[in-house]
Design a protein around this motif. Sequence first.
Motif, mmCIF file in Angstrom:
data_model
loop_
_atom_site.group_PDB
_atom_site.id
_atom_site.type_symbol
_atom_site.label_atom_id
_atom_site.label_comp_id
_atom_site.label_asym_id
_atom_site.label_seq_id
_atom_site.Cartn_x
_atom_site.Cartn_y
_atom_site.Cartn_z
ATOM 1 N N ASN A 65 1.145 -1.515 0.214
ATOM 2 C CA ASN A 65 -0.186 -0.182 -0.038
ATOM 3 C C ASN A 65 0.835 1.756 0.240
ATOM 4 O OD1 ASN A 65 0.940 -0.522 2.728
ATOM 5 N ND2 ASN A 65 -0.966 1.182 3.171
ATOM 6 N N THR A 66 2.190 0.952 -0.286
ATOM 7 C CA THR A 66 3.167 2.323 0.004
ATOM 8 C C THR A 66 3.093 2.485 -1.785
ATOM 9 O OG1 THR A 66 3.779 2.024 1.828
ATOM 10 C CG2 THR A 66 5.167 2.989 0.305
ATOM 11 N N TYR A 67 3.197 4.144 -2.297
ATOM 12 C CA TYR A 67 3.989 4.182 -3.901
ATOM 13 C C TYR A 67 4.789 4.997 -3.239
ATOM 14 C CZ TYR A 67 -0.907 1.934 -4.257
ATOM 15 O OH TYR A 67 -2.192 1.458 -4.849
ATOM 16 N N SER A 68 5.824 4.490 -4.167
ATOM 17 C CA SER A 68 7.144 6.269 -4.212
ATOM 18 C C SER A 68 7.477 6.395 -5.741
ATOM 19 C CB SER A 68 8.445 5.142 -3.662
ATOM 20 O OG SER A 68 8.493 3.697 -4.300
ATOM 21 N N ALA A 69 7.379 8.283 -6.061
ATOM 22 C CA ALA A 69 7.602 9.344 -7.549
ATOM 23 C C ALA A 69 8.782 8.913 -7.214
ATOM 24 C CB ALA A 69 6.228 10.015 -6.817
ATOM 25 N N ASP A 70 9.281 8.952 -8.082
ATOM 26 C CA ASP A 70 11.026 9.152 -8.289
ATOM 27 C C ASP A 70 10.872 11.072 -8.707
ATOM 28 O OD1 ASP A 70 11.360 6.765 -8.250
ATOM 29 O OD2 ASP A 70 11.769 6.540 -10.407
ATOM 30 N N LEU A 71 11.136 11.435 -7.935
ATOM 31 C CA LEU A 71 11.909 12.917 -7.735
ATOM 32 C C LEU A 71 12.367 13.149 -7.086
ATOM 33 C CD1 LEU A 71 9.890 15.529 -7.811
ATOM 34 C CD2 LEU A 71 8.491 15.468 -6.032
ATOM 35 N N LEU A 72 13.906 13.979 -8.059
ATOM 36 C CA LEU A 72 15.575 14.626 -7.693
ATOM 37 C C LEU A 72 14.931 15.865 -6.954
ATOM 38 C CD1 LEU A 72 17.319 13.518 -10.844
ATOM 39 C CD2 LEU A 72 16.869 12.475 -8.629
ATOM 40 N N SER A 73 15.149 15.852 -5.575
ATOM 41 C CA SER A 73 15.263 17.828 -5.264
ATOM 42 C C SER A 73 16.678 17.534 -3.993
ATOM 43 C CB SER A 73 13.962 17.672 -4.644
ATOM 44 O OG SER A 73 14.091 16.495 -3.251
ATOM 45 N N GLU A 74 16.650 19.118 -4.374
ATOM 46 C CA GLU A 74 18.098 19.213 -3.601
ATOM 47 C C GLU A 74 17.870 20.517 -2.886
ATOM 48 O OE1 GLU A 74 23.249 19.001 -3.117
ATOM 49 O OE2 GLU A 74 22.368 18.731 -5.151
#
Length: 631
Positions: free
Chosen positions: A103-112
Amino acid sequence: MKKQLLFFILFLFTFATPAMARSYNIDEVQIRAWIQTNGNVLVNEISHYTFKGKYDYTIRSIHTAGHEGVKNFEAYELTNKSAEPGFVNQDDLQSLTVNRDENTYSADLLSEDEEKSVFYTYELVNAVRSYETYSDLTIPFFGTDEHHDKTLQNVTIDVVFPESIEPSRYYAFMHDRFGVVEEKGAEVVRFTTPESPLYSLTEVRVLFPSSVMTLQEKPAAPMALTEAVEEENALAHSFYEKEEQKQQLETILKVLSTAACLGILTVFLLRFRGGPGDASSLLHHDPLYLYMIDRNGRSDEYAFLAGLYSLIERGMATVETIQSKERFQKDPEAPDETLQFTLNVKLRKAMECDQKLIKMLFKNRKTFIIHDLAGVTKREIKPKKGAHLHKKVRYYQEQQQEWTDCIVQELKNDGFFSSGIPSFLKQLMLLTGYSFILYAYTVDSLGASTSIIYGVIGLLLLLVIWRKPKKRWPAILFYIVSIIAVAMLYDTHTALWLLLFISLNALLYTLTPRFLLSSEAAAIKADTRIFKKSKSTPSGDLEKWMVHSLLLRPKRSAPETHAEPAMAATAPLAYLMLTNQEPVNYIANTWKWSTPPGSSSYSSDGGGGFFGDSGGGSDSGGSDGGGGGAD
């Protein structure tokens, strides 16, 4: 134990430093949920993040309760940060790759080190339960489990009906620590909360006419609509009661924290009982009593020396210096000379505690040499010689504990020590801290499993403390566990006051002496304090002065007196000290070297005497609202 505690703190800082190098906040969450006539609910969410450090993805965990599954989950980076759910243009969205783990979704998002907004959309299957008389929508958007491991700020939840419903015909409730139903409209009901604390529930419930759910079957309701509303009202009333109880708890904690501060001050002032003190009178007191009063009934490696010089003071023994035997002459760290004690009294004529000391050291002999107590020497460690000495050292330590317990009881019988009040206060402090944490768990609505875990662990540690009152580690562990338990509370204000109280409680527990001293013992303690601070050198009996200095551990250097050979006969201990042959320190080191490999303790066979000829050697041998992860 001090070293172990220091290493534990350093261990925490070692792992805390990398964790503090980066972090993220969820500054705002906007949710809009459209009820479909078939019972599904279409959800749009916008989460605004502030990232400090480098992150590769965000996480959204969907609670599994209140629906039969999630479909069509998608995630986008939102370039127009002012957009709201339901009013987002497709041109403002940049699609993100989504990976699913249950039930866990991870969305690729590069941030710094930047602010970013993410748009989530998904559909909850059969989230609405429709009955003949009403429909029930209950959605826990953020739950109480490990997936909600971040506090979310400024949460807004809009629920949109399939068609217009008069506000008087439906009921809306929000299950949230700070949440409210902000607006009830014909088409939309709005829920808001300034923050959704980590591990806390943020859930909405709407009871509305089932006539609008045209594509759902409608079985009989499990309870009447009025009963469901009364159930919610009772839940709200229970919540307000718990809020009042938390306010009362905070008031009590403030009072008890003040009392703990006064207790700490009182314990500090108790150190100055007994008047100004007189260092010159100290040499006339029994060295064993001085030793036990100075350490408040606790013993260390110098206990037996205090007992032996007590026998000498009372004419029951004499002392002289002798050459160390062959086994120690081979060890470069061993002193060349040591002390030999000769007994001048028959065992049956000695007092009970003296008999224990004599049996422990002399073993049916007239003489006792300090090196008889030695364990493995430094040169015997690597070849693993003297393995039989492991049990012997342990046996001696157990015998010494029995003897010192006898001395403590004797001091209590003579009125020097009193343990009733300190023991009662320490038990009260432990029980108070334990009880208040469990009570705080109850009024803060923590899960039953959390209360059970702390309740069981805390109770077991309390039992260990009561069964082994001389051990320090159970109390230290109890307070560490209690502080960790306080950190689990949802309510920040209650947690801070409880943390302050537990910390003061722990400090007071640590400072509370094992025994209260009588007026006479307090005067001796005052004399000892002045003796330790005194910088003057002895003008009288150098041997007595040296004995008291060694036993009372003053922070000063030895007197600048030249050690004459004749001094070995008249002042044997002073002679050894002045020639850098302190007799007990080396013995204590051999006890440390005698610890069996891979073990910190070992049992005794309970046999008879073993400290015989000291010359004989032996050769035997992520989060609900979002989050990030980085590579």
